[in-house]
Design a protein around this motif. Structure first.
Motif, PDB file in Angstrom:
ATOM      1  N   PRO A  68       0.831  -1.217   0.000  1.00 51.27           N
ATOM      2  CA  PRO A  68       0.000   0.000   0.000  1.00 51.27           C
ATOM      3  C   PRO A  68       0.862   1.262   0.000  1.00 51.27           C
ATOM      4  O   PRO A  68       2.017   1.243   0.410  1.00 51.27           O
ATOM      5  CB  PRO A  68      -0.789  -0.114   1.301  1.00 51.27           C
ATOM      6  CG  PRO A  68       0.049  -0.963   2.185  1.00 51.27           C
ATOM      7  CD  PRO A  68       0.817  -1.894   1.291  1.00 51.27           C
TER       8      PRO A  68
ATOM      9  N   LEU B 281      -4.515   0.815  -1.498  1.00 50.54           N
ATOM     10  CA  LEU B 281      -4.155  -0.601  -1.440  1.00 50.54           C
ATOM     11  C   LEU B 281      -3.853  -1.097  -2.852  1.00 50.54           C
ATOM     12  O   LEU B 281      -4.738  -1.167  -3.698  1.00 50.54           O
ATOM     13  CB  LEU B 281      -5.277  -1.407  -0.803  1.00 50.54           C
ATOM     14  CG  LEU B 281      -5.696  -0.940   0.597  1.00 50.54           C
ATOM     15  CD1 LEU B 281      -6.885  -1.722   1.094  1.00 50.54           C
ATOM     16  CD2 LEU B 281      -4.528  -1.050   1.562  1.00 50.54           C
ATOM     17  N   CYS B 282      -2.599  -1.428  -3.076  1.00 49.62           N
ATOM     18  CA  CYS B 282      -2.155  -1.869  -4.400  1.00 49.62           C
ATOM     19  C   CYS B 282      -1.997  -3.388  -4.412  1.00 49.62           C
ATOM     20  O   CYS B 282      -1.194  -3.924  -3.642  1.00 49.62           O
ATOM     21  CB  CYS B 282      -0.827  -1.214  -4.755  1.00 49.62           C
ATOM     22  SG  CYS B 282      -0.914   0.581  -4.890  1.00 49.62           S
TER      23      CYS B 282
END
Length: 154
Positions: free
Chosen positions: A48, A110-111
């Motif tokens: 993130p 949030l990746c």
């Protein structure tokens, strides 16, 4: 570029050298619209990004900006800051002004872990990051005393 490990944190300066040459009394100018590399790194690592904003940092020194943009062009080309400034008591290259500083944290972006993110993936999470920065600024600016200031992305 080495990807960060899960237990590592990476800090990102919103503007860098280019941001030093853009100042306005009523506007905070953030040079981030075209800077998407951090998103690609975060997507490849699956980590993130937590946006942070330092309220007051643009008031520490009075930066001298030449009207022709020569210092900005040289600074960007050499990747070093060539910015004359005045600090406390009007001293050239002096200590910073005594102003309150406040660092605020925004909602994390949030990746997901994507080994080879597409440009669409990068653009999607970059726009989320910009929105998170905007929300963070709007939420905390009045508490800092900047109720009428705006955050502008360039």
């Amino acid at each position: 570029i080495r990807l960060p490990k899960k237990e590592e944190n990476v800090g990102v300066v919103l503007d860098g050298i280019a941001g030093m040459f853009r100042s306005d009394k009523n506007t905070e100018i953030a040079n981030i619209k075209q800077r998407k590399g951090i998103i690609k790194i975060a997507l490849r690592a699956g980590v993130p990004i937590v946006p942070t904003y330092g309220f007051g940092h643009t008031s520490l020194w009075k930066i001298v900006v030449d009207p022709f943009g020569i210092l900005e062009a040289l600074s960007l080309k050499l990747d070093i800051s060539l910015t004359p400034f005045f600090g406390r008591w009007g001293w050239f290259l002096g200590p910073p002004q005594r102003v309150p500083l406040c660092v605020a944290l925004g909602e994390p972006v949030l990746c997901p872990k994507i080994d080879e993110p597409t440009q669409d993936d990068i653009d999607k999470y970059h726009s989320q990051l910009l929105q998170s920065y905007a929300d963070l600024f709007e939420c905390h600016k009045a508490s800092y005393g900047w109720a009428n200031k705006k955050l502008v992305f360039v």
